[in-house]
Design a protein around this motif. Structure first.
Motif, PDB file in Angstrom:
ATOM      1  N   VAL A 220       0.831  -1.209   0.000  1.00 26.32           N
ATOM      2  CA  VAL A 220       0.000   0.000   0.000  1.00 26.32           C
ATOM      3  C   VAL A 220       0.861   1.252   0.000  1.00 26.32           C
ATOM      4  CG1 VAL A 220      -1.647   1.338   1.374  1.00 26.32           C
ATOM      5  CG2 VAL A 220      -2.011  -1.117   1.049  1.00 26.32           C
ATOM      6  N   GLU A 221       1.882   1.273   0.843  1.00 26.53           N
ATOM      7  CA  GLU A 221       2.718   2.476   0.944  1.00 26.53           C
ATOM      8  C   GLU A 221       3.545   2.706  -0.310  1.00 26.53           C
ATOM      9  OE1 GLU A 221       2.205   4.601   3.039  1.00 26.53           O
ATOM     10  OE2 GLU A 221       1.274   3.595   4.747  1.00 26.53           O
ATOM     11  N   TYR A 228      -5.586   5.255  -2.626  1.00 24.00           N
ATOM     12  CA  TYR A 228      -6.746   4.970  -1.780  1.00 24.00           C
ATOM     13  C   TYR A 228      -6.332   5.018  -0.315  1.00 24.00           C
ATOM     14  CZ  TYR A 228      -9.001   3.263  -6.048  1.00 24.00           C
ATOM     15  OH  TYR A 228      -9.543   3.158  -7.305  1.00 24.00           O
ATOM     16  N   TRP A 229      -7.373   5.082   0.540  1.00 22.49           N
ATOM     17  CA  TRP A 229      -7.156   5.128   1.982  1.00 22.49           C
ATOM     18  C   TRP A 229      -7.550   3.801   2.634  1.00 22.49           C
ATOM     19  CZ3 TRP A 229      -5.069   9.588   3.982  1.00 22.49           C
ATOM     20  CH2 TRP A 229      -5.280  10.789   3.295  1.00 22.49           C
ATOM     21  N   LEU A 230      -6.949   3.551   3.780  1.00 24.36           N
ATOM     22  CA  LEU A 230      -7.435   2.548   4.727  1.00 24.36           C
ATOM     23  C   LEU A 230      -7.722   3.277   6.028  1.00 24.36           C
ATOM     24  CD1 LEU A 230      -4.949  -0.405   4.090  1.00 24.36           C
ATOM     25  CD2 LEU A 230      -7.373  -0.329   3.465  1.00 24.36           C
ATOM     26  N   LEU A 238      -1.191   8.812  10.856  1.00 17.46           N
ATOM     27  CA  LEU A 238      -1.797   9.360   9.640  1.00 17.46           C
ATOM     28  C   LEU A 238      -0.746   9.369   8.544  1.00 17.46           C
ATOM     29  CD1 LEU A 238      -4.104  10.910   8.169  1.00 17.46           C
ATOM     30  CD2 LEU A 238      -3.080  13.023   9.072  1.00 17.46           C
ATOM     31  N   GLY A 239      -1.109   8.814   7.389  1.00 17.47           N
ATOM     32  CA  GLY A 239      -0.148   8.752   6.292  1.00 17.47           C
ATOM     33  C   GLY A 239      -0.816   8.987   4.956  1.00 17.47           C
ATOM     34  N   ASN A 240      -0.082   8.743   3.910  1.00 17.80           N
ATOM     35  CA  ASN A 240      -0.617   8.961   2.565  1.00 17.80           C
ATOM     36  C   ASN A 240      -1.725   7.978   2.220  1.00 17.80           C
ATOM     37  OD1 ASN A 240       1.224  11.057   2.141  1.00 17.80           O
ATOM     38  ND2 ASN A 240       2.801   9.646   1.401  1.00 17.80           N
TER      39      ASN A 240
END
Length: 360
Positions: A220-221, A228-230, A238-240
């Motif tokens: 994902v990273e 997209y978010w999870l 909190l991240g990208n």
């Protein structure tokens, strides 16, 4: 869905084409001697669901050249399902299979756990095509109003027994709540279908560390699944791609966002609660050591596979026998400020939860 619809059709087609042997046709299933009520009592599953599981396990054992089980496949599966449902073997089931089973019950259950856990590549499916991700995000947005979300991310704690005489090892299993456990990383969607299960770490592991060192976290990273978010709880940074709640909401928009965010975390809570209600073995995974974590992960993954199949067959939940366990968090690490992620979340909140100026 528990897994992509084309995958489901492919599995169904493969099972239909996999004709049983003459011996399998002649011998009735060991499950046939139970009526529907007894089946649910002993296995927490329905007859159609169990029949599909038996066929899927039989197909899996043939396709991966698994050493043929000494008991018939249905007996092999019965041992596992009974253990998963109750965390022990009920007398009625032991009596039913005793003469068929040459190896010990725990050994057979462990072997079956490995086979069913191996089926996770089919029955636990993270959306891997653009169409699947778009469809998943659309369903999630309809549910929680937050756009571009693929699922909700959380660590799940499973109680274990660890020897206090092995002081160093014992200490590592003590989690943030003070009891001994192992933990795995789960991702589910808005309907409670499990999209990913991986890692089995000692209970003291921090959530952020679990994420950073997981296969799914790295994928994902590295943007392998797109922008997209999870959704995740306060133990994550909190991240990208990881979307946490606003710690100190200052506006009505922040409050509305936090409410939508909490709605998704509640889905994960309900999913874990149902998983542990249906498979009581997960309430206490027994004694363990750091070197035996893979065996525990097999049980966790196998139950997750069966959870998704049960959802597909609309199997009702078992009667609640105990209070719902909270979604225990892991150890929190001090967050590093990600300015880009803060701005992206702020823009998302403004765009999604601000009312038009012409509305009250």
């Amino acid at each position: 869905m528990a897994f992509a619809f084309p995958v489901w059709l492919a599995v169904q087609e493969a099972l239909l084409e996999d004709e049983p042997t003459e011996a399998e046709k002649e011998n009735p299933s060991c499950f046939d001697e139970f009526d529907d009520a007894a089946l649910f009592e002993h296995f927490h599953l329905t007859r159609p669901c169990i029949s599909f599981i038996v066929d899927a396990v039989r197909f899996r054992m043939k396709t991966v050249s698994y050493r043929r089980a000494s008991p018939p496949v249905d007996v092999f599966v019965m041992v596992a399902l009974n253990f998963f449902a109750h965390g022990a073997f009920t007398p009625a089931v032991v009596q039913k299979i005793g003469s068929c089973l040459h190896s010990s019950l725990p050994s057979a259950a462990n072997s079956a756990s490995g086979v069913i856990a191996g089926m996770s590549d089919v029955f636990i499916s993270f959306p891997f095509t653009q169409d699947a991700r778009d469809q998943n995000a659309a369903v999630m947005e309809e549910f929680c109003k937050i756009p571009n979300v693929l699922g909700v991310l959380a660590p799940v704690q499973f109680k274990i027994r660890a020897s206090p005489y092995e002081k160093e090892s014992f200490k590592s299993f003590i989690n943030a709540q003070g009891f001994t456990s192992v933990m795995s990383q789960f991702i589910c969607d808005s309907t409670g279908n499990i999209l990913s299960v991986e890692k089995c770490c000692v209970g003291s592991t921090a959530e952020q560390e679990l994420w950073e060192y997981s296969f799914k976290g790295r994928e994902v990273e590295e943007d392998l699944h797109g922008k997209y978010w999870l959704i995740a709880g306060p133990g994550y940074h909190l991240g990208n791609h990881v979307l946490t709640a606003v710690a100190k909401p200052e506006t009505i928009e922040d409050v509305l966002f936090n409410e939508a965010h909490a709605k998704m975390l509640n889905v994960m809570q309900e999913t874990v609660d149902l998983l542990k209600r249906r498979f009581l073995c997960l309430m206490q995974l027994g004694f363990t050591e750091e070197g035996s974590l893979n065996k525990k992960l097999n049980i966790i993954k196998a139950c997750s596979v069966l959870h998704n199949i049960a959802l597909k067959f609309s199997v009702p939940p078992p009667t609640r026998a105990r209070k719902t366990e909270p979604l225990y968090s892991g150890k929190h690490l001090a967050a590093e400020t990600n300015i880009d992620a803060l701005m992206a979340r702020k823009e998302l909140i403004k765009k999604t939860f601000s009312k038009p100026k012409n509305q009250d």
